[in-house]
Design a protein around this motif. Structure first.
Motif, mmCIF file in Angstrom:
data_model
loop_
_atom_site.group_PDB
_atom_site.id
_atom_site.type_symbol
_atom_site.label_atom_id
_atom_site.label_comp_id
_atom_site.label_asym_id
_atom_site.label_seq_id
_atom_site.Cartn_x
_atom_site.Cartn_y
_atom_site.Cartn_z
ATOM 1 N N ALA A 75 0.891 -1.162 0.000
ATOM 2 C CA ALA A 75 0.000 0.000 0.000
ATOM 3 C C ALA A 75 0.928 1.210 0.000
ATOM 4 C CB ALA A 75 -0.886 0.004 1.237
ATOM 5 N N ARG B 206 -2.004 4.413 -3.626
ATOM 6 C CA ARG B 206 -1.907 3.384 -4.657
ATOM 7 C C ARG B 206 -1.734 2.015 -4.019
ATOM 8 N NH1 ARG B 206 -2.734 4.905 -9.495
ATOM 9 N NH2 ARG B 206 -1.544 3.197 -10.351
ATOM 10 N N HIS B 207 -1.920 1.023 -4.825
ATOM 11 C CA HIS B 207 -1.708 -0.356 -4.423
ATOM 12 C C HIS B 207 -0.816 -0.983 -5.487
ATOM 13 C CE1 HIS B 207 -3.514 -3.090 -1.381
ATOM 14 N NE2 HIS B 207 -2.856 -3.975 -2.116
ATOM 15 N N SER C 140 -4.954 2.534 -8.351
ATOM 16 C CA SER C 140 -5.331 3.417 -7.246
ATOM 17 C C SER C 140 -5.951 2.557 -6.145
ATOM 18 C CB SER C 140 -6.327 4.483 -7.713
ATOM 19 O OG SER C 140 -7.547 3.881 -8.084
ATOM 20 N N GLU C 141 -5.812 2.996 -4.921
ATOM 21 C CA GLU C 141 -6.356 2.239 -3.790
ATOM 22 C C GLU C 141 -7.868 2.089 -3.908
ATOM 23 O OE1 GLU C 141 -6.099 -0.240 -0.879
ATOM 24 O OE2 GLU C 141 -4.265 0.818 -1.393
ATOM 25 N N TRP D 3 -8.662 -0.886 -6.098
ATOM 26 C CA TRP D 3 -7.958 -2.120 -5.815
ATOM 27 C C TRP D 3 -8.888 -3.320 -5.649
ATOM 28 C CZ3 TRP D 3 -3.872 -4.546 -6.800
ATOM 29 C CH2 TRP D 3 -3.531 -5.692 -6.105
#
Length: 182
Positions: free
Chosen positions: A130, A139-140, A160-161, A164
């Motif tokens: 992460a 972001r991931h 992008s988180e 995810w």
């Protein structure tokens, strides 16, 4: 006549259901670099783009351009194998410090998961991070790496988180598909 028609329709229906099955490669397209000897699967509908000189190949989603997968090849400098660094977690922390969130990059990363697999006597490590950025949304990242003939091969796929959860299974299949030919 009715029997033949029903039989034909059943065969067509069975073929249709088979084509809709969720296989390890469904929704993915193969990419192979014969010069550098690696291959992986990337999401259908993504397009190859030019990256910086450190990236060998880069694909991104047309609809979500911030989602991307890339492969970088670098010479090993301080070690000959990843195992000289230590176990999988030690390798993941080194990648985090030097690649994912190096000092001064404005990024901070948290290691979430470490997996290791062996294919034909070659170790592949996949790390999940992460990533918080000083500017921009979180972001991931999934990073898969291995070595071959003094080179470090790194596949990175990022989202992008907020997206995810929608893409994590697909991205995991991409990360697991990365292989090097001896």
């Amino acid at each position: 006549m009715l029997k033949r028609t029903v039989s034909t329709l059943l065969v067509i229906f069975a073929l249709f259901l088979t084509s809709c099955a969720n296989t390890p490669t469904s929704g993915l397209v193969p990419f192979a670099d014969s010069k550098d000897g690696y291959r992986f699967l990337y999401p259908n509908g993504w397009t190859e783009t030019k990256g910086n000189s450190a990236v060998d190949v880069l694909f991104h989603d047309i609809i979500e351009p911030s989602e991307n997968v890339s492969v970088a090849i670098t010479k090993l400098q301080t070690v000959k194998t990843l195992e000289e660094i230590g176990d999988a977690e030690a390798i993941a922390l080194r990648v985090q410090e030097r690649v994912v969130a190096p000092a001064g990059s404005g990024r901070q990363a948290k290691l979430l998961n470490v997996t290791q697999r062996a294919v034909s006597d070659r170790n592949y490590y996949t790390f999940e991070y992460a990533v918080e950025r000083a500017q921009g949304e979180p972001r991931h990242d999934l990073v898969t790496l291995t070595t071959n003939r003094g080179n470090l091969y790194t596949l990175s796929i990022s989202s992008s988180e907020k997206r995810w959860e929608k893409v994590k299974e697909l991205f995991s299949r991409v990360a697991k598909s990365f292989t090097i030919e001896s």
